[in-house]
Design a protein around this motif. Structure first.
Motif, PDB file in Angstrom:
ATOM      1  N   PRO A   1      52.017  90.286  67.808  1.00 19.74           N
ATOM      2  CA  PRO A   1      52.828  91.283  67.098  1.00 19.74           C
ATOM      3  C   PRO A   1      53.145  90.791  65.684  1.00 19.74           C
ATOM      4  N   GLY A   2      53.074  91.692  64.728  1.00 19.90           N
ATOM      5  CA  GLY A   2      53.402  91.320  63.351  1.00 19.90           C
ATOM      6  C   GLY A   2      52.245  90.771  62.550  1.00 19.90           C
ATOM      7  N   THR A   3      51.008  90.867  63.081  1.00 17.76           N
ATOM      8  CA  THR A   3      49.857  90.349  62.337  1.00 17.76           C
ATOM      9  C   THR A   3      49.139  91.446  61.545  1.00 17.76           C
ATOM     10  N   GLY A   4      49.710  92.638  61.483  1.00 15.85           N
ATOM     11  CA  GLY A   4      49.156  93.677  60.618  1.00 15.85           C
ATOM     12  C   GLY A   4      48.175  94.605  61.287  1.00 15.85           C
ATOM     13  N   LYS A   5      48.258  94.770  62.603  1.00 19.84           N
ATOM     14  CA  LYS A   5      47.305  95.645  63.304  1.00 19.84           C
ATOM     15  C   LYS A   5      47.515  97.106  62.922  1.00 19.84           C
ATOM     16  N   THR A   6      48.768  97.552  62.962  1.00 20.95           N
ATOM     17  CA  THR A   6      49.060  98.949  62.626  1.00 20.95           C
ATOM     18  C   THR A   6      48.800  99.219  61.145  1.00 20.95           C
ATOM     19  N   VAL A   7      49.204  98.291  60.297  1.00 18.08           N
ATOM     20  CA  VAL A   7      49.020  98.454  58.849  1.00 18.08           C
ATOM     21  C   VAL A   7      47.536  98.531  58.498  1.00 18.08           C
ATOM     22  N   LEU A   8      46.695  97.876  59.324  1.00 16.12           N
ATOM     23  CA  LEU A   8      45.256  97.894  59.060  1.00 16.12           C
ATOM     24  C   LEU A   8      44.732  99.319  58.957  1.00 16.12           C
ATOM     25  N   ALA A   9      45.101 100.176  59.902  1.00 16.92           N
ATOM     26  CA  ALA A   9      44.620 101.568  59.880  1.00 16.92           C
ATOM     27  C   ALA A   9      45.081 102.285  58.614  1.00 16.92           C
ATOM     28  N   ILE A  10      46.325 102.041  58.229  1.00 14.11           N
ATOM     29  CA  ILE A  10      46.867 102.665  57.025  1.00 14.11           C
ATOM     30  C   ILE A  10      46.069 102.242  55.792  1.00 14.11           C
ATOM     31  N   GLU A  11      45.752 100.944  55.730  1.00 17.11           N
ATOM     32  CA  GLU A  11      45.033 100.422  54.566  1.00 17.11           C
ATOM     33  C   GLU A  11      43.559 100.833  54.566  1.00 17.11           C
ATOM     34  N   ILE A  12      42.962 100.985  55.755  1.00 16.87           N
ATOM     35  CA  ILE A  12      41.585 101.487  55.816  1.00 16.87           C
ATOM     36  C   ILE A  12      41.530 102.889  55.215  1.00 16.87           C
ATOM     37  N   ALA A  13      42.487 103.737  55.602  1.00 12.38           N
ATOM     38  CA  ALA A  13      42.524 105.104  55.070  1.00 12.38           C
ATOM     39  C   ALA A  13      42.692 105.091  53.551  1.00 12.38           C
ATOM     40  N   LYS A  14      43.582 104.224  53.055  1.00 12.72           N
ATOM     41  CA  LYS A  14      43.784 104.129  51.604  1.00 12.72           C
ATOM     42  C   LYS A  14      42.515 103.648  50.908  1.00 12.72           C
ATOM     43  N   SER A  15      41.900 102.607  51.482  1.00  8.47           N
ATOM     44  CA  SER A  15      40.714 102.009  50.866  1.00  8.47           C
ATOM     45  C   SER A  15      39.559 103.005  50.768  1.00  8.47           C
ATOM     46  N   LEU A  16      39.377 103.795  51.836  1.00  8.57           N
ATOM     47  CA  LEU A  16      38.261 104.734  51.870  1.00  8.57           C
ATOM     48  C   LEU A  16      38.624 106.091  51.273  1.00  8.57           C
ATOM     49  N   GLY A  17      39.913 106.269  50.962  1.00  9.49           N
ATOM     50  CA  GLY A  17      40.355 107.527  50.373  1.00  9.49           C
ATOM     51  C   GLY A  17      40.241 108.703  51.314  1.00  9.49           C
ATOM     52  N   VAL A  18      40.612 108.472  52.589  1.00 11.96           N
ATOM     53  CA  VAL A  18      40.508 109.530  53.604  1.00 11.96           C
ATOM     54  C   VAL A  18      41.877 109.755  54.244  1.00 11.96           C
TER      55      VAL A  18
END
Length: 284
Positions: free
Chosen positions: A35-52
């Motif tokens: 917990p706290g290693t950024g699993k949930t944030v990963l999805a958020i950042e993937i969307a930002k990175s790909l612009g989707v």
């Protein structure tokens, strides 16, 4: 569509490879880690990175798989029929779309986050097998079949609270986020606190990793808790010299409530500090 991290998210090479492999294979990416290693944030950042677009489905212990597809409110329809409401003629008025339905309807390929899937009952993953595999499902009340316009990028997180079925695992690309080593953690801190004095970074990381290594610790502090702690250190203007004098096995760190989250661990550090002081007194 390639993911390589963002300005706010430090992605290791193996994590970037896993994300891009899942996208290429069109398989859900199952992400595990402390917990706290950024699993949930990963999805958020993937969307930002790909612009989707991003669609989030946060799972609770009471969540059922069908809620991700749709829910039919038969009670409201019965009530409206008794009141003579004309809306009852169209059953679609009483169907609430779930997160998967929303993702399937997107005219652009979205990122769909299914967060903490292991919180639900053991049948939950199996109940989603066909829908995630075929990217379609049937609405029995209306007789229509909902098919994905664009196959979403599915990110599934788990804290390993329970084992997931083999049939479900076979359909996923798996990645375990290792706890960051000190060098990677320094990069993460630099992203969140640009321009921070390197002496403070070095001393806070030293105390943090020494604290995590204390034997008998029930809950080791996570990355997000380290960032909270550093924010407090800056707010209270704690000097690096203060941290340099701190040995977690002898003295509880300042503002330790950001790092130590249960009374057993607080008592453990209090005992260690007491024993350390008693040994020092005996050696005088």
């Amino acid at each position: 569509m390639k993911f390589q991290g963002t300005s706010r998210y430090v992605a290791t090479d193996d994590l970037s490879i896993a994300v891009n492999a899942a996208i290429t294979l069109e398989r859900p990416l199952l992400v595990k880690g402390e917990p706290g290693t950024g699993k949930t944030v990963l999805a958020i950042e993937i969307a930002k990175s790909l612009g989707v677009p991003l669609i989030e489905w946060h799972i609770k212990s009471t969540t059922k798989a069908h809620q991700g597809l749709y829910e039919y409110d038969a009670v409201s329809r019965l009530r409206d029929s008794q009141l003579g409401d004309s809306r009852v003629e169209d059953i679609s008025n009483y169907i609430k779309k779930g997160r998967l339905w929303e993702a399937f309807e997107m005219d652009r390929r979205p990122v769909l986050l299914i967060d903490e899937i292991d919180k639900a009952d053991i049948e939950f993953p199996n109940d989603l097998l066909q829908e995630l595999d075929r990217m379609e499902f049937h609405v029995y009340e209306t007789g229509e079949t909902i098919k994905a316009v664009n196959r979403p990028i599915v990110i599934i997180t788990s804290n390993n609270e329970k084992e997931l079925p083999d049939a479900f695992l076979r359909r996923c690309f798996f990645h375990f986020i290792k706890f960051p080593d000190p060098e990677t953690m320094k990069d993460i801190v630099d992203v969140h606190f640009p321009g921070l004095k390197q002496r403070l970074v070095a001393e806070s990381l030293r105390v943090f990793y020494e604290l995590r290594d204390v034997p008998g610790l029930k809950k080791r502090p996570s990355t997000s808790e380290l960032l909270d702690w550093i924010k407090l250190l800056l707010n209270e203007d704690i000097e690096p010299e203060t941290l340099r004098e701190t040995d977690p096995r002898k003295l509880i760190p300042p503002l330790h409530g950001a790092l130590i989250k249960n009374e057993q661990d607080v008592q453990l550090f209090e005992r260690l500090a007491f024993l350390s002081r008693r040994r020092a007194d005996e050696n005088r």
